[in-house]
Design a protein around this motif. Structure first.
Motif, short mmCIF file in Angstrom:
data_model
loop_
_atom_site.label_atom_id
_atom_site.label_comp_id
_atom_site.label_asym_id
_atom_site.label_seq_id
_atom_site.Cartn_x
_atom_site.Cartn_y
_atom_site.Cartn_z
N TRP A 7 -2.64 -6.41 -57.94
CA TRP A 7 -1.56 -6.67 -58.88
C TRP A 7 -1.75 -8.01 -59.58
O TRP A 7 -1.54 -8.14 -60.78
CB TRP A 7 -0.22 -6.67 -58.16
CG TRP A 7 -0.13 -5.74 -56.99
CD1 TRP A 7 0.24 -6.05 -55.72
CD2 TRP A 7 -0.41 -4.33 -56.96
NE1 TRP A 7 0.21 -4.94 -54.92
CE2 TRP A 7 -0.19 -3.88 -55.64
CE3 TRP A 7 -0.85 -3.41 -57.93
CZ2 TRP A 7 -0.36 -2.56 -55.26
CZ3 TRP A 7 -1.02 -2.09 -57.55
CH2 TRP A 7 -0.78 -1.68 -56.23
N THR A 52 1.42 -2.81 -61.40
CA THR A 52 1.27 -4.19 -61.85
C THR A 52 2.13 -5.16 -61.04
O THR A 52 1.65 -6.19 -60.58
CB THR A 52 1.65 -4.32 -63.34
OG1 THR A 52 0.81 -3.45 -64.11
CG2 THR A 52 1.46 -5.76 -63.82
N HIS A 53 3.40 -4.83 -60.86
CA HIS A 53 4.33 -5.73 -60.20
C HIS A 53 4.54 -5.32 -58.75
O HIS A 53 4.70 -4.14 -58.45
CB HIS A 53 5.69 -5.73 -60.92
CG HIS A 53 5.60 -6.12 -62.36
ND1 HIS A 53 5.48 -5.19 -63.37
CD2 HIS A 53 5.61 -7.34 -62.96
CE1 HIS A 53 5.42 -5.81 -64.54
NE2 HIS A 53 5.49 -7.12 -64.31
N ILE A 54 4.53 -6.31 -57.84
CA ILE A 54 4.78 -6.05 -56.43
C ILE A 54 6.26 -5.79 -56.22
O ILE A 54 7.10 -6.57 -56.67
CB ILE A 54 4.32 -7.24 -55.57
CG1 ILE A 54 2.81 -7.46 -55.73
CG2 ILE A 54 4.66 -7.01 -54.10
CD1 ILE A 54 2.31 -8.72 -55.07
N THR A 55 6.58 -4.70 -55.56
CA THR A 55 7.98 -4.33 -55.35
C THR A 55 8.38 -4.32 -53.89
O THR A 55 9.55 -4.10 -53.57
CB THR A 55 8.26 -2.94 -55.96
OG1 THR A 55 7.30 -1.99 -55.44
CG2 THR A 55 8.15 -2.98 -57.47
N GLU A 90 1.06 -4.28 -49.64
CA GLU A 90 2.08 -4.48 -50.66
C GLU A 90 2.20 -3.20 -51.47
O GLU A 90 1.24 -2.43 -51.57
CB GLU A 90 1.70 -5.65 -51.57
CG GLU A 90 1.66 -6.98 -50.84
CD GLU A 90 0.99 -8.07 -51.66
OE1 GLU A 90 0.18 -7.73 -52.55
OE2 GLU A 90 1.28 -9.25 -51.42
N GLU A 91 3.35 -2.98 -52.07
CA GLU A 91 3.55 -1.77 -52.86
C GLU A 91 3.91 -2.13 -54.30
O GLU A 91 4.38 -3.24 -54.59
CB GLU A 91 4.67 -0.92 -52.26
CG GLU A 91 6.04 -1.55 -52.35
CD GLU A 91 7.15 -0.59 -51.94
OE1 GLU A 91 8.14 -0.49 -52.67
OE2 GLU A 91 7.03 0.04 -50.87
N SER A 92 3.69 -1.18 -55.20
CA SER A 92 4.03 -1.37 -56.61
C SER A 92 4.43 -0.03 -57.20
O SER A 92 3.75 0.98 -56.99
CB SER A 92 2.84 -1.93 -57.39
OG SER A 92 3.12 -2.00 -58.77
N ASN A 93 5.54 -0.03 -57.94
CA ASN A 93 5.99 1.23 -58.56
C ASN A 93 5.47 1.40 -59.97
O ASN A 93 5.78 2.40 -60.63
CB ASN A 93 7.51 1.33 -58.54
CG ASN A 93 8.19 0.21 -59.33
OD1 ASN A 93 7.53 -0.58 -60.00
ND2 ASN A 93 9.51 0.14 -59.24
#
Length: 209
Positions: free
Chosen positions: A16, A125-128, A119-122
């Motif tokens: 990300w 690009t952005h870590i959520t 880490e996850e991202s929806n």
């Protein structure tokens, strides 16, 4: 799982943040170029740039053959596809999908022995959110999923699925069923499937197909 949260701060950030750093370096280079070079670089960039990520995210063919895990994240059932990165011995990546809505979330991070930190991202690009968990001897993985600021921890408990196995209904064993003892009556498959929830009008959702 509380003792694992202290490790999370040392986790390498992958994927990300690289996009933002690359964008800043490119911006600095363009500022030093004369006007004709800018136009040429823009044209080359358009040809070389990967297609933009389409939202909402869809299951990726890249992860279709990864090991699958099914279970609960908080009060919702999910299927996780998780596999090793080819360019990083300890790196793992993949995606998980909510059974009730079909929403897909990307994940990336590390596996160190039996410890999982991702880490996850929806949107890619952005870590959520952050995941911290441990693998058990039977291949299952359990821990907590938290927001970026470590708030609102939600437990996850996922069991490995056999190759080609349909996702079981919530509360049912996720691993392949053992053979019943001789003389033991078994319920028909249709009865087990009756408790499954339909996703987009299709019951017994199988990811990667």
């Amino acid at each position: 799982m509380r003792e694992l949260k202290a490790k999370k701060g040392a986790m390498r950030r992958r994927g990300w943040t690289g996009v933002s750093v690359a964008a800043l370096l490119c911006a600095g280079a363009w500022a030093l170029m004369p006007a004709p070079a800018w136009a040429e670089s823009d044209a080359v960039k358009e040809l070389a740039a990967p297609p933009p990520i389409q939202l909402p995210l869809k299951p990726s063919p890249e992860f279709a053959r990864f090991p699958r895990y099914a279970g609960m994240l908080g009060s919702r059932q999910i299927v996780l596809k998780l596999g090793p990165k080819t360019d990083d011995p300890s790196g793992v990546h993949g995606e998980y999908q909510f059974i009730d809505t079909g929403e897909v979330i990307l994940i990336a991070g590390d596996r160190d022995g039996d410890t999982l930190e991702v880490e996850e991202s929806n949107d890619g690009t952005h870590i959520t959110g952050n995941w911290v968990g441990k693998f058990a001897a039977d291949g299952s993985v359990a821990g907590d999923r938290m927001n970026v600021d470590d708030s609102d921890p939600q437990p996850f408990d996922l069991k490995p699925l056999a190759a080609g196995q349909a996702v079981p209904p919530p509360g049912a064993p996720a691993t392949a069923a053992a053979r019943p003892a001789a003389g033991t009556a078994t319920a028909p498959a249709s009865a087990a499937a009756a408790g499954a929830h339909a996703v987009g009008g299709v019951s017994n959702l199988q990811t990667g197909e």
